[in-house]
Design an enzyme around this catalytic site. Sequence first.
Site, PDB file in Angstrom:
ATOM      1  N   ASP A 512       2.104  -1.213   6.792  1.00 47.15           N
ATOM      2  CA  ASP A 512       1.583  -0.227   7.634  1.00 47.15           C
ATOM      3  C   ASP A 512       1.986   1.175   6.921  1.00 47.15           C
ATOM      4  O   ASP A 512       2.973   1.439   6.219  1.00 47.15           O
ATOM      5  CB  ASP A 512       2.324  -0.187   8.823  1.00 47.15           C
ATOM      6  CG  ASP A 512       1.886   0.853   9.930  1.00 47.15           C
ATOM      7  OD1 ASP A 512       0.471   0.884  10.403  1.00 47.15           O
ATOM      8  OD2 ASP A 512       2.593   1.732  10.132  1.00 47.15           O
ATOM      9  N   GLU A 565      -2.528  -1.015   4.126  1.00 45.27           N
ATOM     10  CA  GLU A 565      -3.177   0.021   5.048  1.00 45.27           C
ATOM     11  C   GLU A 565      -3.021   1.415   4.287  1.00 45.27           C
ATOM     12  O   GLU A 565      -1.809   2.340   4.490  1.00 45.27           O
ATOM     13  CB  GLU A 565      -2.560   0.043   6.464  1.00 45.27           C
ATOM     14  CG  GLU A 565      -3.213   0.926   7.414  1.00 45.27           C
ATOM     15  CD  GLU A 565      -2.694   1.809   8.641  1.00 45.27           C
ATOM     16  OE1 GLU A 565      -3.275   2.356   9.361  1.00 45.27           O
ATOM     17  OE2 GLU A 565      -1.384   1.953   8.190  1.00 45.27           O
TER      18      GLU A 565
END
Length: 838
Positions: A512, A565
């Site tokens: 993330d 990401e």
Amino acid sequence: MTARKPSRKASRKTATAEADTRAKAPAEAVSVETTQTAAPVSASFEGTEAAEAAAAPAPVPAAASASASGEAGIKAAAPGAAATATAPAPKRSRPRRADAGPPRPRQGGDGGSARPAPALDGADRGRLLAGDHHAPHDVLGARPIPGGVLVRALRPFARSVTVLAEGVRAELHDEGDGFFSGVLPVQEVPVYRLQVAYDDNTIEVDDPYRFWPALGELDLHLIAEGRHEELWRALGSEPMVHQGVAGTRFTVWAPNARGVRVTGDFNYWDGTGTPMRSLGSTGVWELFLPGIGEGALYKYDICRPDGSHTVRADPMARHTEVPPATASVVTAAHHEWQDADWMAHRGDRPVHEAPFSVYEVHLASWRPGLTYRQLASQLPAYVKDLGFTHVELMPVSEHPFGGSWGYQVTGFFAPTSRMGSPDDFRYLVDALHRAGIGVIMDWVPAHFPRDDWALAEFDGRPLYEHSDPQRAAHPDWGTLEFDYGRTEVRNFLVANATYWCEEFHIDGLRVDAVASMLYLDYSREDGQWSPNDQGGRENWDAVAFLQEMNATVYRRNPGVVTIAEESTAWDGVTRPTDSGGLGFGLKWNMGWMHDSLVYISKEPVHRKYHHNEMTFSMVYAYSENYVLPISHDEVVHGKQALVAKMPGDWWQQRANHRAYLGYMWAHPGKQLLFMGQEFAQGAEWSEGHGPDWWLLDPTYEASGDHRGVRDLVGDLNAVYGAVPALWQRDTVPEGFSWVDGGAAEDNVFAFLRYDADGSPLLAVSHFSPVVRHDYRLGVPETGTEGWVEVLNTDASRYGGSDVRNEDPLKAEAVPAHGRPSSISLTLPPLATVWFRPA
């Protein structure tokens, strides 16, 4: 009288509130027979005792076998004999709590008191009571001195303490403040236990301060160098058998602490009697507590550099209490895996050359109220029926606030206990593997919350976070960023990544917020950040960490994929580390997601002005290995559900939704779809209630509309998996060719996909609400009878108008789009159609 185990009604709140229970006896009694020679601690104690001990040589502590070598326990060693890292480990015994029986008879034992011991040095007394002693084993426990063996114990609130050994039963003298001591009339340190009497209870326990360190020199060396790839085996709480006694080893990294004590439900949250020892310059503190086993709750009472105290959860805890409670829980793995075939073959084909269709799930809200084991009976079957190859789980690491969806982690090594135990989570992963479904989990190494019981200023100073407040504070989320330049912190994170892959058989990590790690000026204004040594904005410490993490995960776990990401144009995200890249296997294509959603949200009459939004992705499609994500982030916080983004009436919204999914599945790159979007849920996702499953209830009059979309997703995945042209050459230009990427007036996009053998699939997306007859497209020569529909999102079974091309479309010698042959077809309204050579 017969001893009984005290009640375990300990408070689990703050240490202040728990002080009211301190008059109770600690729940330490266990039925453990000690058969090995006790290992005396170092005789380097201070004051008067040091003078008396000078004439008596003290044995050197034996090095425990290093957990880095994979041993589950510690092989008992005779005093003075070092255990090597290659010594075989005994089979782990699961400690159990039991009522302590009466003291065993000691034949010929002296039932009197021990001789008075030399007075305890005042400095040692004060430091032990204040919780800032770095070497409690030098003062407590047993050691030979001239004329006998000195035994000293710290047992707050005890009425008396008696040493029980073969031939010896001697009551120690009360020195006040919970200290008891005496000199036994024996020449060598015996195997002994302590009988501790309280006002309402008497228990018999092993003395924690008679044990050698339960952590080996190899572990400490690797920790100091930041290269302990199995850090979870060295730090945290570990049930084990040490020197023949069952208990739990507690170890924690706190280099700035003046002292550390273990506190838990086993000592009624009063750690005065359980101080830990510092293991040299590594910053690691250790204590083996006999009789403490699985299920025990604990924290660390840390004395900060300024002398104040803070009580913290274990950063390496592998199990926690259910939030909002915050204690760590002693645990061990017992799950027997049944996925050997999956694990053996998951890496047979490189992920970028394999079908990869992902269903993103927030476990706590997918079916609210279900446990991991209950999810295991429903989720695998549902995902398999839809044909997805993988699930991606939003963060399962423990987090205190459910509204963070798991992205503000406090327990990096613990699956959230909201849905069960770590073994229950293993059971879920195992069930998914046995159904042929891979498991990806979101991993959050970018930041952590500021909770004062967790990682923030863990030992009184910035430790896991950067020492520069500007570098430490994350401007967007009010959290703290990790100090990637500190070797121990980088080791903590790298080991955490491989921990999930090895201990839970996770098949992939979606990392993330990578962009927030890569740039020093991320979300910061001028004056809020400082450039790197070269004057740039790149965070080279974070780059080095990501490279090390990826290299380590891929080396240790064949078949695993890491996914970034990353929302910027950073070069080489999926390039191998040995070529200067970050080393990820795949990267989310945030540009494609943004641009395509902008296009599809426009009214059809306006789409021609945004045609390039759909074609621009092919300009950079092969710069990285991409995943096309329609994730949770796109269906919350006012962004609307996917179907609700679409213009038009309800029929047109669903048609746009279906056509968009058909375009997405045909576009180069892997696919990810968030739960609820597979059946066109109209409401935004909420972690409070999850998907609107009632939309699929046959008693709901419009359920067919939603079931049709779900049927389409199942068919998209079925055709996708069966046609290599859709996935085999996702990352090379040879796998794609435009037929017509410029038909802006018609809102049409037509392209070919090719497999490794050159076999094509023709994908045509039409984003206008009209039927176009005799629409001509140039096609390659195939030597077949024509082109046949293999999927049409306008089919009636999906809720469409059922405009079809029923018969094979024969190529004609009519030049079109730069090709000598072409076909004439009918384009359904707001639909995507796939064709293959007949």
